[in-house]
Design an enzyme around this catalytic site. Structure first.
Site, PDB file in Angstrom:
ATOM      1  N   GLU A  51      49.600   6.750  38.112  1.00 43.56           N
ATOM      2  CA  GLU A  51      49.370   6.111  39.409  1.00 43.56           C
ATOM      3  C   GLU A  51      50.572   5.245  39.783  1.00 43.56           C
ATOM      4  O   GLU A  51      51.115   4.569  38.921  1.00 43.56           O
ATOM      5  CB  GLU A  51      48.143   5.192  39.295  1.00 43.56           C
ATOM      6  CG  GLU A  51      47.020   5.576  40.203  1.00 43.56           C
ATOM      7  CD  GLU A  51      45.802   4.673  39.980  1.00 43.56           C
ATOM      8  OE1 GLU A  51      44.850   4.865  40.702  1.00 43.56           O
ATOM      9  OE2 GLU A  51      45.811   3.809  39.113  1.00 43.56           O
ATOM     10  N   ARG A 104      44.204   9.771  39.023  1.00 43.17           N
ATOM     11  CA  ARG A 104      43.465   9.627  40.283  1.00 43.17           C
ATOM     12  C   ARG A 104      44.059  10.512  41.388  1.00 43.17           C
ATOM     13  O   ARG A 104      44.858  11.387  41.151  1.00 43.17           O
ATOM     14  CB  ARG A 104      43.379   8.179  40.727  1.00 43.17           C
ATOM     15  CG  ARG A 104      42.488   7.324  39.853  1.00 43.17           C
ATOM     16  CD  ARG A 104      41.618   6.405  40.701  1.00 43.17           C
ATOM     17  NE  ARG A 104      40.826   5.510  39.866  1.00 43.17           N
ATOM     18  CZ  ARG A 104      41.208   4.295  39.510  1.00 43.17           C
ATOM     19  NH1 ARG A 104      42.367   3.816  39.933  1.00 43.17           N
ATOM     20  NH2 ARG A 104      40.442   3.559  38.760  1.00 43.17           N
TER      21      ARG A 104
END
Ligand code: DGT
Length: 230
Positions: A51, A104
């Site tokens: 991320e 994610r």
């Protein structure tokens, strides 16, 4: 083994062009996504995209992540807009290896985090409407392929303990209730299919365990994860 056989039959380059896997690692804050990504990054032919948190903590000298935690009503949209941009940037990066694992996604940014800000009354309706229009435009007009979602399923309590241990400055203000809300949104999305579209099959990995057991589980699931598409 299947990949190796196909490599030798077709030739590595041709096979790699046929078979491309895109895997998203999803889970609550401090659920252990980084450990999972680090583990698989040691496998050859896998590209791991973590991320872009460092960008969220420093964009041209500003810290939208920190601002959001201090005053979500004022800075929620600012952060979510930037998260959406940085996630999209990762999704559209051309793949340089047959497998890409990503921490994610633009989907969880919207369906979990933006949704949570809005539902808890911390994001004004107009901010949420504008963000939603942006999001809908993006997923309608830009291809964001995914073959498998790996969901690291934790209890909010475990995440809370891990969060306290790692002591990231911005996260000191996070209460257990926040992790519970994020958890419930994840469960409704990926387990109960109650809220939003799930764009790929979901592999659930229980993730409350200690590191040794977690690594063991990753090894056990290696084939399932890496052969998602083939
Ligand atoms: P891990 O390895 O599972 O412990 O994951 P972390 O902690 O490295 O990364 P994670 O997912 O907990 O995210 C880092 C921080 O960014 C955390 O404080 C939650 C926050 N965050 C991530 N995505 C979003 C988002 O879309 N919106 C908001 N409001 N916060 C987000």
């Amino acid at each position: 083994p299947f990949r190796e056989v196909m490599n030798s039959l077709l030739g590595r380059r041709e096979w790699n062009m046929v078979c491309r896997d895109r895997i998203w690692i999803e889970g609550n804050i401090a659920s252990g996504k980084t450990t999972c990504l680090e583990y698989f990054s040691k496998t050859s032919d896998i590209e791991v995209l973590t991320e872009p948190v460092s960008k969220w903590r420093n964009v041209q000298g500003c810290n939208p992540l920190g601002l959001m935690y201090q005053d979500p009503s004022r800075w929620g949209l600012t952060l979510q807009t930037y998260v959406q941009l940085t996630m999209l940037d990762r999704h559209v990066l051309p793949m340089s290896t047959p497998v890409r694992m990503m921490e994610r996604s633009i989907y969880s940014a919207k369906y979990i985090f933006a949704e949570n800000l809005y539902k808890s009354g911390k994001m004004p309706e107009v901010d949420f409407a504008v963000l939603s229009e942006w999001f809908e435009w993006i997923i309608k007009n830009i291809a964001i392929p995914v073959d498998l979602i790996v969901y690291l399923q934790t209890s909010p309590q475990t995440c809370y303990e891990r969060l306290k241990q790692r002591c990231r400055d911005e996260e000191k203000v996070i209460p257990l209730e926040y992790l519970e809300s994020i958890h419930n949104l994840y469960e409704d999305w990926l387990i109960h299919h109650k809220s939003f579209e799930v764009p790929a099959p979901v592999l659930v990995i229980p993730a409350d365990h200690d590191l040794k057991k977690m690594l063991h589980q990753y090894e056990e699931n290696r084939e399932k994860i890496l052969m998602a598409h083939c």
